[in-house]
Design a protein around this motif. Structure first.
Motif, PDB file in Angstrom:
ATOM      1  N   ASP A   1       0.815  -1.207   0.124  1.00 28.52           N
ATOM      2  CA  ASP A   1       0.081   0.033  -0.113  1.00 28.52           C
ATOM      3  C   ASP A   1       0.858   1.097  -0.057  1.00 28.52           C
ATOM      4  O   ASP A   1       0.226   2.379  -0.217  1.00 28.52           O
ATOM      5  N   VAL A   2       2.020   1.075   0.237  1.00 28.39           N
ATOM      6  CA  VAL A   2       3.100   2.332   0.419  1.00 28.39           C
ATOM      7  C   VAL A   2       3.760   2.556  -0.740  1.00 28.39           C
ATOM      8  O   VAL A   2       4.845   3.275  -0.895  1.00 28.39           O
ATOM      9  N   ILE A   3       3.690   1.574  -1.653  1.00 25.17           N
ATOM     10  CA  ILE A   3       4.731   1.511  -3.022  1.00 25.17           C
ATOM     11  C   ILE A   3       4.013   2.072  -4.032  1.00 25.17           C
ATOM     12  O   ILE A   3       2.711   1.414  -4.265  1.00 25.17           O
ATOM     13  N   ALA A   4       4.370   2.646  -5.055  1.00 21.61           N
ATOM     14  CA  ALA A   4       3.460   3.058  -6.080  1.00 21.61           C
ATOM     15  C   ALA A   4       2.884   1.807  -7.004  1.00 21.61           C
ATOM     16  O   ALA A   4       1.832   1.856  -7.307  1.00 21.61           O
ATOM     17  N   PHE A   5       3.931   0.945  -7.376  1.00 19.99           N
ATOM     18  CA  PHE A   5       3.725  -0.076  -8.213  1.00 19.99           C
ATOM     19  C   PHE A   5       4.124  -1.407  -7.698  1.00 19.99           C
ATOM     20  O   PHE A   5       5.328  -1.680  -8.097  1.00 19.99           O
ATOM     21  N   PRO A   6       3.717  -1.873  -6.830  1.00 23.12           N
ATOM     22  CA  PRO A   6       4.159  -2.854  -5.890  1.00 23.12           C
ATOM     23  C   PRO A   6       3.890  -4.300  -6.860  1.00 23.12           C
ATOM     24  O   PRO A   6       3.134  -4.389  -7.884  1.00 23.12           O
ATOM     25  N   LYS A   7       4.662  -5.446  -6.265  1.00 19.04           N
ATOM     26  CA  LYS A   7       4.338  -6.957  -6.909  1.00 19.04           C
ATOM     27  C   LYS A   7       3.507  -7.520  -5.990  1.00 19.04           C
ATOM     28  O   LYS A   7       3.376  -7.275  -4.824  1.00 19.04           O
TER      29      LYS A   7
END
Length: 595
Positions: free
Chosen positions: A557-563
């Motif tokens: 939720d705190v990363i723009a484009f997570p895996k």
């Protein structure tokens, strides 16, 4: 805000101070209400929302354009800011006391019906939200997260620049490392059959920078680890990475405390108490069963080994004779809060962490306490000594585990956290910081049949423990330190080995061959020959820091484009097959039986 062709203000800035002014706004239609002849639209951009009004009598020939507006259309409007009447004020909006009476409108782009609800209360599943991440990121809460990341990064850079640090980028394409998690490998086209390793951290490069005389270094470093994912892990993540020359631990820790305190003050308005508490690893394990103790509540561990070492109850006495211990937790006034089923579940929970069992006593003044099974096996004197040690009173529960010291401490440490959850201990709105120091330098790995580094092979031993490297490596303490808050390791670091002879002793203790050392770390060993200053550093998990600041428990939720958990980017559909021409260029063939 700087004016552009499309804007004279942003939506969140439109307030009572602009009443009577003409403004140009651009953004997305967040919601639409058609009252016949008058259409209300909440216009949204990154700064917030404002209500814009299309009155057929005012907007005239452009009113049919307003009638076409649907959610997520991109609009450009011009109009006059006016106060809302008292009965139409919207207290839920920052701009809820005003509205913009539109006299000109342009639809810059239309939108298909969004597959997710572009609102903070959207209940779409995570996979759908990640597939349409560009829509998910339009939500105000997600934009706030990314803006907070940017603000924290700015605070960090400003603080470190003011304290003499130099921002330096280190390579992403490097060598693979034998310690730590699995590396991501990048094949070389030019040198076929050879591979770069993506950095798990910039550890060796920042030490090389200290040897280079850069004195103080930092970067917001992208790091990569090919490991199974959890709520607080991603295959690629960001560190606030720092290193300093001519310092000791006592120089480094206050600088880091001040930076974190500054971040919490500017982002959350919270004043942190300093200096932070310092606690040795041994004390943390003895009192809390964890090297990252949550200090927001009690339920501390107690060692009962001296009381029970000669007990006729062999489960206890045998564990102590084998070098283990009996650890206990007292839960004050817990009777009535834990059912028999809950007690059974707590025993199952302790077994997850390799405990062979969980003994418990419900402390009562009458004979009904004899229903507690464990009391059949310990003497009245032992029982009374336990009660006196723990300050037991009627209504309390006592929990005990007997095992190896490591298992007993770890199992009870986890049970402590579970008890806090089951007893509903309120830990909200608290931030309890501490430093855990003096970790073991090495730990024995049964699978590898050798000692491995608890942190990494370049961590310095405490000076007084250096002689033990060759005689009793398991007793060597490291000059390492972790910053812990609320049971979470926020960052960690150490003083580094700056002497080649000691580094060789470390590699020997790790049972690394000369060939392995030369292959993996030859450049570092060569650099250490040419005058290396004492140095040390620390890295904070940037993503974890944002999670803590925003009260978020999922790193995605705190990363723009997570895996996702299987390392997939659902939006771009990465990872994907490589073209045959690319594989031929790299000299790689893929076994179709394993894909």
């Amino acid at each position: 805000m700087m004016e552009t062709h499309f804007r004279s203000a942003v939506c969140g800035e439109v307030n009572e101070n602009k009443v009577g002014q003409t403004v140009k706004l651009a953004g997305w239609a967040d919601s639409r209400r058609d009252l016949g002849g008058v259409i209300f639209v909440d216009l949204r951009d990154r700064s917030g929302k404002v209500q814009v009004v299309f009155n057929e009598k005012i907007v005239g020939s452009e009113f049919p354009i307003a009638e076409k507006i649907r959610d997520e259309y991109v609009l450009n409007v011009e109009g006059v800011v006016q106060e809302r009447t008292p009965e139409t004020v919207n207290p839920k909006m920052e701009t809820g006391k005003v509205e913009v009476m539109v006299n000109h409108i342009t639809i810059l782009d239309t939108s298909a019906t969004p597959p997710i609800y572009v609102k903070d209360d959207d209940k779409s599943g995570e996979n759908v939200r990640l597939k349409y991440r560009y829509l998910d990121l339009r939500k105000p809460k997600n934009q706030k997260i990314l803006m907070t990341r940017a603000k924290v990064a700015s605070i960090v850079r400003n603080y470190l620049n003011e304290h003499g640090f130099c921002e330096i980028e280190t390579p992403v394409l490097g060598k693979t490392t034998p310690e730590g998690a699995r590396d991501f490998l990048v094949p070389s086209r030019v040198q076929k059959g050879k591979f770069f390793g993506l950095p798990q951290s910039p550890q060796l490069f920042k030490q090389i920078l200290m040897i280079s005389g850069m004195d103080r270094y930092y970067q917001l470093a992208k790091c990569f680890r090919d490991e199974d994912l959890r709520q607080d892990r991603q295959p690629e993540f960001t560190q606030i990475d720092m290193e300093m020359s001519f310092v000791t631990k006592d120089d480094i820790l206050p600088i880091m405390e001040e930076m974190i305190a500054k971040i919490f003050k500017e982002v959350r308005g919270i004043e942190l108490e300093r200096p932070f508490l310092r606690m040795t690893w041994r004390e943390a394990m003895d009192r809390f069963g964890s090297d990252k103790p949550d200090m927001r509540f009690g339920l501390e561990l107690n060692d009962l080994s001296d009381i029970l070492k000669d007990s006729s109850f062999n489960v206890f006495s045998d564990a102590i004779k084998r070098g283990g211990s009996v650890r206990a937790i007292i839960a004050k006034d817990a009777q009535g809060k834990l059912s028999k089923k809950a007690l059974k579940n707590l025993e199952k929970y302790a077994k997850i962490y390799k405990a062979k069992g969980l003994a418990w006593i419900d402390v009562k003044d009458d004979e009904s306490q004899m229903k507690t099974p464990i009391l059949k096996f310990i003497s009245e004197e032992e029982k009374q000594a336990i009660y006196d040690r723990l300050g037991a009173e009627e209504g309390d529960y006592i929990f005990m585990v007997a095992d190896t010291d490591q298992i007993a401490c770890t199992a009870m440490g986890q049970l402590r956290l579970e008890l806090a959850r089951r007893l509903k201990i309120d830990v909200s709105n608290q931030f309890k910081f501490l430093w855990v120091i003096d970790f073991p330098l090495l730990e024995y790995d049964e699978e590898q049949g050798r000692y491995v580094a608890v942190h990494h092979p370049f961590t310095a031993p405490l000076d007084e423990d250096i002689p033990l490297l060759e005689t009793a490596p398991e007793k060597v303490r490291s000059d390492a330190y972790d910053m812990v808050v609320n049971g979470v390791e926020l960052g960690g670091g150490s003083i580094r080995i700056h002497n080649g002879d000691i580094q060789e002793k470390m590699f020997k203790a790790l049972n690394l061959s000369e060939e392995t050392v030369q292959t993996q770390f030859g450049f570092l060993m060569e650099a250490l020959k040419y005058g290396t200053p004492p140095h040390g550093g620390l890295a904070f998990g940037f993503d974890r820091l944002i999670m803590m600041l925003m009260d978020i428990d999922n790193i995605r939720d705190v990363i723009a484009f997570p895996k996702t958990q299987n390392h997939s980017d659902l939006m771009t559909e990465a990872p994907a097959d490589a073209g045959l021409d690319q594989l031929i260029d790299l000299g790689i063939s893929v076994d179709e039986d394993i894909v």
